[in-house]
Structures are given as structure tokens and as C-alpha cells.
Design a protein around this motif. Sequence first.
Motif, PDB file in Angstrom:
ATOM      1  N   ARG A 119      -7.585   9.201  -2.925  1.00 42.23           N
ATOM      2  CA  ARG A 119      -8.144   9.107  -1.577  1.00 42.23           C
ATOM      3  C   ARG A 119      -7.055   9.031  -0.510  1.00 42.23           C
ATOM      4  NH1 ARG A 119     -13.640   7.768  -1.339  1.00 42.23           N
ATOM      5  NH2 ARG A 119     -13.354   8.043   0.921  1.00 42.23           N
ATOM      6  N   SER A 120      -5.909   8.504  -0.865  1.00 44.86           N
ATOM      7  CA  SER A 120      -4.827   8.350   0.102  1.00 44.86           C
ATOM      8  C   SER A 120      -3.840   9.513   0.071  1.00 44.86           C
ATOM      9  CB  SER A 120      -4.062   7.045  -0.156  1.00 44.86           C
ATOM     10  OG  SER A 120      -4.912   5.920  -0.074  1.00 44.86           O
ATOM     11  N   ILE A 157      -7.317   5.095  -5.548  1.00 49.15           N
ATOM     12  CA  ILE A 157      -6.580   4.851  -4.310  1.00 49.15           C
ATOM     13  C   ILE A 157      -5.620   6.012  -4.040  1.00 49.15           C
ATOM     14  CG2 ILE A 157      -4.804   3.395  -3.242  1.00 49.15           C
ATOM     15  CD1 ILE A 157      -6.115   0.980  -4.527  1.00 49.15           C
ATOM     16  N   GLY A 193      -8.791   4.759   0.723  1.00 45.02           N
ATOM     17  CA  GLY A 193      -7.849   5.573   1.474  1.00 45.02           C
ATOM     18  C   GLY A 193      -7.058   4.706   2.433  1.00 45.02           C
ATOM     19  N   GLY A 194      -5.814   5.093   2.740  1.00 46.36           N
ATOM     20  CA  GLY A 194      -5.010   4.346   3.703  1.00 46.36           C
ATOM     21  C   GLY A 194      -3.645   3.945   3.183  1.00 46.36           C
ATOM     22  N   ALA A 195      -3.422   4.028   1.866  1.00 44.79           N
ATOM     23  CA  ALA A 195      -2.097   3.724   1.329  1.00 44.79           C
ATOM     24  C   ALA A 195      -1.095   4.774   1.806  1.00 44.79           C
ATOM     25  CB  ALA A 195      -2.142   3.706  -0.199  1.00 44.79           C
ATOM     26  N   GLN A 196       0.128   4.341   2.119  1.00 46.18           N
ATOM     27  CA  GLN A 196       1.166   5.252   2.580  1.00 46.18           C
ATOM     28  C   GLN A 196       2.455   5.018   1.815  1.00 46.18           C
ATOM     29  OE1 GLN A 196       1.635   5.221   6.825  1.00 46.18           O
ATOM     30  NE2 GLN A 196      -0.369   6.140   7.193  1.00 46.18           N
ATOM     31  N   ARG A 210      -7.934   5.989   9.219  1.00 44.97           N
ATOM     32  CA  ARG A 210      -9.019   5.115   8.785  1.00 44.97           C
ATOM     33  C   ARG A 210     -10.201   5.168   9.743  1.00 44.97           C
ATOM     34  NH1 ARG A 210      -8.162   0.683   5.447  1.00 44.97           N
ATOM     35  NH2 ARG A 210      -9.573  -0.501   6.756  1.00 44.97           N
ATOM     36  N   SER A 241      -3.505  -2.055   3.145  1.00 46.66           N
ATOM     37  CA  SER A 241      -3.733  -0.695   3.637  1.00 46.66           C
ATOM     38  C   SER A 241      -4.768   0.039   2.806  1.00 46.66           C
ATOM     39  CB  SER A 241      -2.416   0.084   3.657  1.00 46.66           C
ATOM     40  OG  SER A 241      -1.743  -0.011   2.412  1.00 46.66           O
ATOM     41  N   ALA A 242      -4.962  -0.368   1.550  1.00 49.87           N
ATOM     42  CA  ALA A 242      -5.974   0.226   0.673  1.00 49.87           C
ATOM     43  C   ALA A 242      -6.262  -0.766  -0.447  1.00 49.87           C
ATOM     44  CB  ALA A 242      -5.499   1.558   0.091  1.00 49.87           C
ATOM     45  N   ARG A 259      -4.351   2.181  10.102  1.00 47.45           N
ATOM     46  CA  ARG A 259      -3.776   3.514  10.022  1.00 47.45           C
ATOM     47  C   ARG A 259      -4.661   4.500  10.773  1.00 47.45           C
ATOM     48  NH1 ARG A 259       0.104   2.919   5.757  1.00 47.45           N
ATOM     49  NH2 ARG A 259       0.466   0.694   5.735  1.00 47.45           N
TER      50      ARG A 259
END
Length: 343
Positions: free
Chosen positions: A235-236, A232, A156-159, A147, A216-217, A144
Motif C-alpha cells: 500500500r505504501s 504495508i 499506506g503512508g510508510a516512507q 494520506r 506513518s503506517a 503525509r
Amino acid sequence: MGEFDLIRRYFTRPTPNAVLGVGDDCALLRLGPGMQMAISTDMLVADRHFFADVDPRTLGHKALAVNLSDLAACGARPLAFTLALSLPDANPDWLHAFSQGLLALADAHDCELVGGDTTRGPLNICITVFGEVPAGAAAGAAARAARPATQALLRGGAQAGDDLYVSGTLGDARLALEALQGRLALPDAVLASARQRLECPTPRVALGMALRGIASAAADISDGLLGDLGHILERSAVGATVDTHIAIELLAAYVDLTRARSLFDQQLLRETALRCVLGGGDDYELVFTAPVAQRAAVQGASIASATPLTRIGKIDAEPGLRLVDAQGATVLNTFASFDHFNP
């Protein structure tokens, strides 16, 4: 037995993967080109993290396992660790069993003990673990834009739209704690199995490495599923919906407890199971997210690491955590995770 005799006898071994190990002011570790070091520290305190009568062999295992679990959550390969140990006395029998449990797990993950400290005092175990993870952005859908340039799994990074997964089973450690602290009666066989999960967790190192470029996380579940999932989400900057009718089946003891009619009615059993699964700690499984397009790759990571995975929900664009039942109706969230300073 003196301090340095204790170190030499129980905790000094050859360290072929280190430039310099136990015995100097610093350890020196080799790190290959294009690799980043992952570092984590955890402390276990007597009467706070473990019972006084715990088998020292399993305590040694758990002391390192909780640190390896942090590496697993980052997708890092273990390299080495240091041990800081406060002891009321230098009991040879206790030290032998503790070191055997500790070093057996270290050997299983090729993770070398390279130094530390010992002192007299209340029993307290502090480990710092070092691992490596490839540098550079991960390939594929998990790379992502927000990142950092690393292949490490991060919180972080979950969508929105991502699937939400957990590894293994959850809640049995909390179930054992409830019984051992006298708040719940369990059949002997159920308690023995649950206590094994509490005192001898399995760090999901192979799974974490297999999820590089797929998840992704990720985070490890040390304080409770909802609490660690919350890290998560924060942070995301996303939310999540968790299917409680799926999550409740993650309690390994659920089937056995369903049969124990004399101990539980169905409503009490459901409430107990959800409390243990959603709010319980000490599981040391992984909670992670991955794009829907990565479902086959997630299944491949599960097979490659011999780790069962369960999809328990999805990531939402709307912030916040939502719990639903099998009909999609809202379930009230009263499942607080563990916090040392907010009991």
C-alpha cells in the motif's frame, strides 16, 4: 431454549452509549462531531480458527479480541459490536462461559454489544466491531501528503527511512499450534504459556490510539509478521529490511527453549523460532512504521500504553522485503504467512 430467549438471557445488556441496542432491526450509535467511524468484521470457524476443546470463556475473549485488534491497527477507540453466532445446540454451560469471556473483554474496552443474529448450525462466530477516530489530517511528521483526511492509522503512508516496529512478543501462538498439531514437542510449562497466547490474545487498543500522529503506517499481525508487513509495503509502495537477529528474540519462549537441550539443537531452535516469529499468525500485535524523528514519541506511546515495542528494521525506497542477519548478510526468506486459500 428458543433463539430469542438465548439472546435475552446471555447477550442483552444495558447500552448507555447507544441510542438503541439489542432487540430491534438496527442498532443506533451516537458519534461525536468531527469523528469518523471505523468498522471491521472477523469470523472464527470451528476446526479452522480454534480447536474443538478450547475453553469457551477464552474463545469468547478471542472472538472479540481479533476484532478489537483491527481497531487498534487503525488507532480507533472501540464503541460497539454485533455478534452473529451459529451453534450446534444451545448448551447453557457453554453459552454462559462464552458470553462471560466475550463480555469481560467488551467491558474492559467500553465496547457495547448492540445486536446480531443466532442460528443453528456448525459453530461459527462472526463479529462486526465499530470504533471512532478523529477526522482531519494528523499533525506532525506522520501527516503525509498522500494520506486521506483522517487521523486513523492506515497501511499506506510508510516512507523510505522510516523505522519499523512491532509491539509485544511474536511467534508463541504459532509455536503452540505446532505443538498442538503434533509437529513439535514442548515442555508442559512452555506449551501452557504459548497456548495462552494462541487462545487469549491482547488487542493493543491503547497503543493504537497513542500512535495517532506518530506512526506513518500500521497493521495488526493476524496472519504472520512478514505477510502483514507486506500489506504495508504494498500500500505504501516501498520495501523493508528486517533484522532477523532482533526478530528472533521476540519469541517469548526462546529462552526456555534454549535451555531444553534435549528437544532442540541450536540450528533447529533458530529455524523454529524464525518460522514462528516471521511466518506465524494469531499474534494480534501491531507492526508499524514511524519517522526516525519520532523515536522519542514512539517511546512515549510505549510508556503511555504500557506496551513494549521493538525496532526490528527500516523502510527502504527499493521495493521488496529483505531479511538480514547480525552481520548484515542476506537471510533466505522461506517464511510464508497464513493464507486460507493457499495452504
